[in-house]
Scaffold this motif. Structure first.
Motif, PDB file in Angstrom:
ATOM      1  N   LEU A   1      17.195 111.188   4.781  1.00 52.10           N
ATOM      2  CA  LEU A   1      16.248 110.085   4.802  1.00 52.10           C
ATOM      3  C   LEU A   1      14.835 110.607   4.968  1.00 52.10           C
ATOM      4  O   LEU A   1      14.590 111.523   5.751  1.00 52.10           O
ATOM      5  CB  LEU A   1      16.576 109.135   5.963  1.00 52.10           C
ATOM      6  CG  LEU A   1      17.826 108.289   5.817  1.00 52.10           C
ATOM      7  CD1 LEU A   1      18.040 107.482   7.085  1.00 52.10           C
ATOM      8  CD2 LEU A   1      17.694 107.351   4.642  1.00 52.10           C
ATOM      9  N   ALA A   2      13.922 110.005   4.255  1.00 50.16           N
ATOM     10  CA  ALA A   2      12.513 110.360   4.385  1.00 50.16           C
ATOM     11  C   ALA A   2      11.877 109.442   5.422  1.00 50.16           C
ATOM     12  O   ALA A   2      12.339 108.315   5.623  1.00 50.16           O
ATOM     13  CB  ALA A   2      11.811 110.193   3.039  1.00 50.16           C
ATOM     14  N   PRO A   3      10.843 109.900   6.111  1.00 47.67           N
ATOM     15  CA  PRO A   3      10.182 108.997   7.057  1.00 47.67           C
ATOM     16  C   PRO A   3       9.536 107.843   6.308  1.00 47.67           C
ATOM     17  O   PRO A   3       9.139 107.986   5.150  1.00 47.67           O
ATOM     18  CB  PRO A   3       9.130 109.885   7.726  1.00 47.67           C
ATOM     19  CG  PRO A   3       8.967 111.053   6.833  1.00 47.67           C
ATOM     20  CD  PRO A   3      10.243 111.211   6.080  1.00 47.67           C
ATOM     21  N   PRO A   4       9.445 106.684   6.949  1.00 42.56           N
ATOM     22  CA  PRO A   4       8.865 105.526   6.253  1.00 42.56           C
ATOM     23  C   PRO A   4       7.378 105.739   5.978  1.00 42.56           C
ATOM     24  O   PRO A   4       6.693 106.462   6.700  1.00 42.56           O
ATOM     25  CB  PRO A   4       9.078 104.378   7.246  1.00 42.56           C
ATOM     26  CG  PRO A   4       9.212 105.039   8.566  1.00 42.56           C
ATOM     27  CD  PRO A   4       9.827 106.373   8.320  1.00 42.56           C
ATOM     28  N   GLN A   5       6.908 105.103   4.923  1.00 45.31           N
ATOM     29  CA  GLN A   5       5.498 105.186   4.580  1.00 45.31           C
ATOM     30  C   GLN A   5       4.691 104.388   5.606  1.00 45.31           C
ATOM     31  O   GLN A   5       5.027 103.249   5.907  1.00 45.31           O
ATOM     32  CB  GLN A   5       5.250 104.613   3.178  1.00 45.31           C
ATOM     33  CG  GLN A   5       5.850 105.446   2.072  1.00 45.31           C
ATOM     34  CD  GLN A   5       5.193 106.804   1.962  1.00 45.31           C
ATOM     35  OE1 GLN A   5       3.993 106.939   2.177  1.00 45.31           O
ATOM     36  NE2 GLN A   5       5.984 107.821   1.676  1.00 45.31           N
ATOM     37  N   PRO A   6       3.631 104.975   6.154  1.00 42.70           N
ATOM     38  CA  PRO A   6       2.850 104.245   7.155  1.00 42.70           C
ATOM     39  C   PRO A   6       2.058 103.108   6.514  1.00 42.70           C
ATOM     40  O   PRO A   6       1.395 103.309   5.503  1.00 42.70           O
ATOM     41  CB  PRO A   6       1.922 105.309   7.728  1.00 42.70           C
ATOM     42  CG  PRO A   6       1.850 106.364   6.677  1.00 42.70           C
ATOM     43  CD  PRO A   6       3.145 106.315   5.933  1.00 42.70           C
TER      44      PRO A   6
END
Length: 188
Positions: free
Chosen positions: A138-143
């Motif tokens: 999983l990639a970190p969510p876009q801020p």
């Protein structure tokens, strides 16, 4: 051929004369005997081109003759091989030009004897750039909004500091505390 656990391995018939097409197809699926599966198993493109040799004998780092003998082990697999010596760790990084050469050297030389010690070879980890990252993680969510990155340079328009209320002084309490002396008994 695949057999049920209840059947004995030698049932009096030779497997060479047994030609059941379903069993042969099932065997090919399990053991990968068709050409496409064999090519896929021999695909080295995802392997790194570097190996680490661990617990290398000290003489490899100190004497030129032992270093040349050590390097000759790997030059058999690739003429353009490069070596990086890490004496304090007793490790050597071996950089090959192709993943095939690295894999072949790893398979044939891992745990082989060199100067009285077993040579341990491991593939170097491949570091992926940001674009090549593995999609299985999983990639970190876009801020969306980043309020806590840094404080604002100046207060917002219309903001004013509130004035502190004057403290309430209880003179009776102050008088009672002033009358208390060290060692005296008092009652609450």
């Amino acid at each position: 051929m695949l057999r049920d656990s209840g059947k004995p391995w030698s049932d009096g018939q030779s497997d060479a004369y047994n030609s059941d097409p379903e069993e042969e197809e099932e065997e090919e699926m399990i053991f990968g005997e068709n050409d496409e599966d064999l090519e896929e198993m021999m695909d080295f493109s995802d392997l790194p081109t570097s190996l680490f040799a661990c617990s290398v004998h000290e003489t490899v780092f100190e004497e030129d003759l032992h270093r040349e003998r050590f390097e000759a082990l790997f030059r058999i697999y690739d003429e353009q091989v490069a070596f990086q010596m890490f004496k304090s760790f007793r490790r050597v990084r071996i950089n090959f030009s192709t993943p095939e050469a690295a894999a072949r050297a790893r398979i044939e030389l891992h745990e082989s004897e060199f100067s009285g010690k077993k040579l341990k070879l491991y593939f170097a980890q491949v570091q992926n750039s940001g674009e090549d990252t593995d999609k299985s993680y999983l990639a970190p969510p876009q801020p969306v909004k980043q309020f806590l990155i840094s404080p604002p340079a100046s207060p917002p328009v219309g903001w004013s500091q509130s004035e502190d209320a004057t403290p309430g002084i209880n003179y009776d309490l102050l008088c009672a505390v002033a009358k208390l002396g060290p060692g005296e008994k008092y009652e609450l």
